[in-house]
Write a protein that holds these residues in place. Structure first.
Motif, PDB file in Angstrom:
ATOM      1  N   ASP A  22       0.832  -1.212   0.000  1.00  0.00           N
ATOM      2  CA  ASP A  22       0.000   0.000   0.000  1.00  0.00           C
ATOM      3  C   ASP A  22       0.864   1.258   0.000  1.00  0.00           C
ATOM      4  OD1 ASP A  22      -2.251  -1.627   0.033  1.00  0.00           O
ATOM      5  OD2 ASP A  22      -2.675  -1.292   2.164  1.00  0.00           O
ATOM      6  N   VAL A  23       1.880   1.292   0.853  1.00  0.00           N
ATOM      7  CA  VAL A  23       2.754   2.461   0.922  1.00  0.00           C
ATOM      8  C   VAL A  23       3.510   2.619  -0.397  1.00  0.00           C
ATOM      9  CG1 VAL A  23       4.799   3.453   2.045  1.00  0.00           C
ATOM     10  CG2 VAL A  23       2.967   2.447   3.435  1.00  0.00           C
ATOM     11  N   ALA A  24       4.035   1.536  -0.929  1.00  0.00           N
ATOM     12  CA  ALA A  24       4.786   1.611  -2.189  1.00  0.00           C
ATOM     13  C   ALA A  24       3.903   2.106  -3.321  1.00  0.00           C
ATOM     14  CB  ALA A  24       5.385   0.251  -2.530  1.00  0.00           C
ATOM     15  N   GLU A  25       2.692   1.571  -3.431  1.00  0.00           N
ATOM     16  CA  GLU A  25       1.801   1.994  -4.520  1.00  0.00           C
ATOM     17  C   GLU A  25       1.408   3.465  -4.366  1.00  0.00           C
ATOM     18  OE1 GLU A  25       1.414   0.494  -7.231  1.00  0.00           O
ATOM     19  OE2 GLU A  25       1.677  -1.640  -6.807  1.00  0.00           O
ATOM     20  N   ALA A  26       1.264   3.924  -3.135  1.00  0.00           N
ATOM     21  CA  ALA A  26       0.864   5.318  -2.906  1.00  0.00           C
ATOM     22  C   ALA A  26       2.024   6.293  -3.053  1.00  0.00           C
ATOM     23  CB  ALA A  26       0.241   5.453  -1.518  1.00  0.00           C
ATOM     24  N   ASP A  27       3.198   5.926  -2.528  1.00  0.00           N
ATOM     25  CA  ASP A  27       4.288   6.897  -2.412  1.00  0.00           C
ATOM     26  C   ASP A  27       5.627   6.428  -2.968  1.00  0.00           C
ATOM     27  OD1 ASP A  27       2.552   8.693  -1.087  1.00  0.00           O
ATOM     28  OD2 ASP A  27       2.917   7.673   0.824  1.00  0.00           O
ATOM     29  N   GLY A  28       5.681   5.245  -3.557  1.00  0.00           N
ATOM     30  CA  GLY A  28       6.935   4.729  -4.111  1.00  0.00           C
ATOM     31  C   GLY A  28       7.758   3.975  -3.086  1.00  0.00           C
ATOM     32  N   TRP A  29       8.722   3.205  -3.593  1.00  0.00           N
ATOM     33  CA  TRP A  29       9.533   2.365  -2.713  1.00  0.00           C
ATOM     34  C   TRP A  29      10.417   3.129  -1.740  1.00  0.00           C
ATOM     35  CZ3 TRP A  29       8.385  -2.177  -1.261  1.00  0.00           C
ATOM     36  CH2 TRP A  29       7.586  -2.964  -2.084  1.00  0.00           C
ATOM     37  N   PRO A  30      10.918   4.318  -2.088  1.00  0.00           N
ATOM     38  CA  PRO A  30      11.702   5.038  -1.070  1.00  0.00           C
ATOM     39  C   PRO A  30      10.909   5.329   0.211  1.00  0.00           C
ATOM     40  CG  PRO A  30      12.142   5.953  -3.235  1.00  0.00           C
ATOM     41  CD  PRO A  30      10.994   4.979  -3.396  1.00  0.00           C
ATOM     42  N   ALA A  31       9.593   5.420   0.104  1.00  0.00           N
ATOM     43  CA  ALA A  31       8.761   5.694   1.282  1.00  0.00           C
ATOM     44  C   ALA A  31       8.550   4.458   2.149  1.00  0.00           C
ATOM     45  CB  ALA A  31       7.402   6.242   0.843  1.00  0.00           C
ATOM     46  N   VAL A  32       8.902   3.295   1.649  1.00  0.00           N
ATOM     47  CA  VAL A  32       8.710   2.059   2.406  1.00  0.00           C
ATOM     48  C   VAL A  32       9.911   1.862   3.331  1.00  0.00           C
ATOM     49  CG1 VAL A  32       8.334  -0.436   2.309  1.00  0.00           C
ATOM     50  CG2 VAL A  32       7.333   1.056   0.553  1.00  0.00           C
ATOM     51  N   THR A  33       9.735   2.328   4.544  1.00  0.00           N
ATOM     52  CA  THR A  33      10.764   2.156   5.572  1.00  0.00           C
ATOM     53  C   THR A  33      10.153   1.386   6.730  1.00  0.00           C
ATOM     54  OG1 THR A  33      10.192   4.201   6.736  1.00  0.00           O
ATOM     55  CG2 THR A  33      11.828   4.377   4.933  1.00  0.00           C
ATOM     56  N   MET A  34      10.997   0.750   7.496  1.00  0.00           N
ATOM     57  CA  MET A  34      10.496   0.011   8.655  1.00  0.00           C
ATOM     58  C   MET A  34       9.854   0.970   9.650  1.00  0.00           C
ATOM     59  SD  MET A  34      10.865  -3.010   7.780  1.00  0.00           S
ATOM     60  CE  MET A  34      11.664  -4.581   7.935  1.00  0.00           C
ATOM     61  N   ARG A  35      10.401   2.157   9.765  1.00  0.00           N
ATOM     62  CA  ARG A  35       9.819   3.155  10.679  1.00  0.00           C
ATOM     63  C   ARG A  35       8.402   3.523  10.230  1.00  0.00           C
ATOM     64  NH1 ARG A  35      12.422   7.126  14.003  1.00  0.00           N
ATOM     65  NH2 ARG A  35      14.311   6.211  13.165  1.00  0.00           N
ATOM     66  N   ARG A  36       8.237   3.791   8.937  1.00  0.00           N
ATOM     67  CA  ARG A  36       6.909   4.176   8.436  1.00  0.00           C
ATOM     68  C   ARG A  36       5.922   3.026   8.575  1.00  0.00           C
ATOM     69  NH1 ARG A  36       4.901   7.039   3.007  1.00  0.00           N
ATOM     70  NH2 ARG A  36       2.672   6.766   3.374  1.00  0.00           N
ATOM     71  N   LEU A  37       6.358   1.820   8.225  1.00  0.00           N
ATOM     72  CA  LEU A  37       5.451   0.676   8.332  1.00  0.00           C
ATOM     73  C   LEU A  37       5.046   0.428   9.781  1.00  0.00           C
ATOM     74  CD1 LEU A  37       7.052  -1.794   5.772  1.00  0.00           C
ATOM     75  CD2 LEU A  37       4.973  -0.421   5.486  1.00  0.00           C
ATOM     76  N   ALA A  38       5.987   0.581  10.702  1.00  0.00           N
ATOM     77  CA  ALA A  38       5.658   0.410  12.122  1.00  0.00           C
ATOM     78  C   ALA A  38       4.575   1.411  12.520  1.00  0.00           C
ATOM     79  CB  ALA A  38       6.906   0.578  12.988  1.00  0.00           C
ATOM     80  N   GLY A  39       4.719   2.650  12.067  1.00  0.00           N
ATOM     81  CA  GLY A  39       3.709   3.666  12.360  1.00  0.00           C
ATOM     82  C   GLY A  39       2.368   3.338  11.731  1.00  0.00           C
TER      83      GLY A  39
END
Length: 180
Positions: A22-39
């Protein structure tokens, strides 16, 4: 006080994979971080690392999940070359970041090897069923052509007005049929 039940690791992994998609499709792979996913998931980063040893392991899991989805998309249509080609291109267009994880991002996944993961083999069989030949060369060439079209279309390097003409031409070339 009774001990907390052990988390269902498969369920946790599935939730993390879907959140990453979901994050990758919305904002690209650079936005896929463990910190963001945890949030996004309301957990701590160590919870993510208990399911995936690294971000690369997570991206590989997203790619495997994508191959499972691609196999389902291919098998949802009849095995004719045109139907499978359209299903493949539709999947790539509908899930561009997942497709990127499957084919463009660095990966630890083995292709065309003895240890190729089952989701990759299953997706390839969806192509092979449309182009059955003794040594799978025709299926590999079809896959290469489809991948080229999907990649060039996604990057905007091909004219959208000629999408059907390209589809017809590739179909004719692969099936050795005359095109219009």
């Amino acid at each position: 006080m009774s001990p907390r039940p052990a988390p269902d690791l498969d369920l946790r992994r599935d939730q993390i994979v879907h959140a990453a998609r979901d994050v990758a499709e919305a904002d690209g792979w650079p936005a896929v971080t463990m910190r963001r996913l945890a949030g996004e998931l309301g957990v701590t980063q160590p919870v993510l690392y208990s399911a995936f040893a690294s971000r690369q392991a997570l991206i590989d899991a997203v790619a495997l999940n994508g191959f499972s989805d691609l196999a389902a998309a291919l098998n949802a249509v009849d095995a004719s070359p045109m139907a499978r080609m359209r299903a493949y291109l539709d999947f790539a267009a509908a899930h561009p970041r997942v497709y990127e994880a499957m084919f463009s991002l660095p990966s630890g996944l083995a292709f065309a090897a003895d240890d190729t993961p089952e989701p990759l083999r299953h997706a390839f069989s969806g192509i092979r069923d449309a182009f059955p030949d003794a040594d799978e060369t025709q299926a590999e060439v079809a896959w290469s052509a489809w991948h080229g079209l999907a990649t060039l279309q996604a990057s905007g390097r091909l004219r959208t007005s000629h999408a059907q003409a390209r589809l017809d031409l590739v179909h004719g070339m692969l099936t050795q049929q005359e095109t219009r």
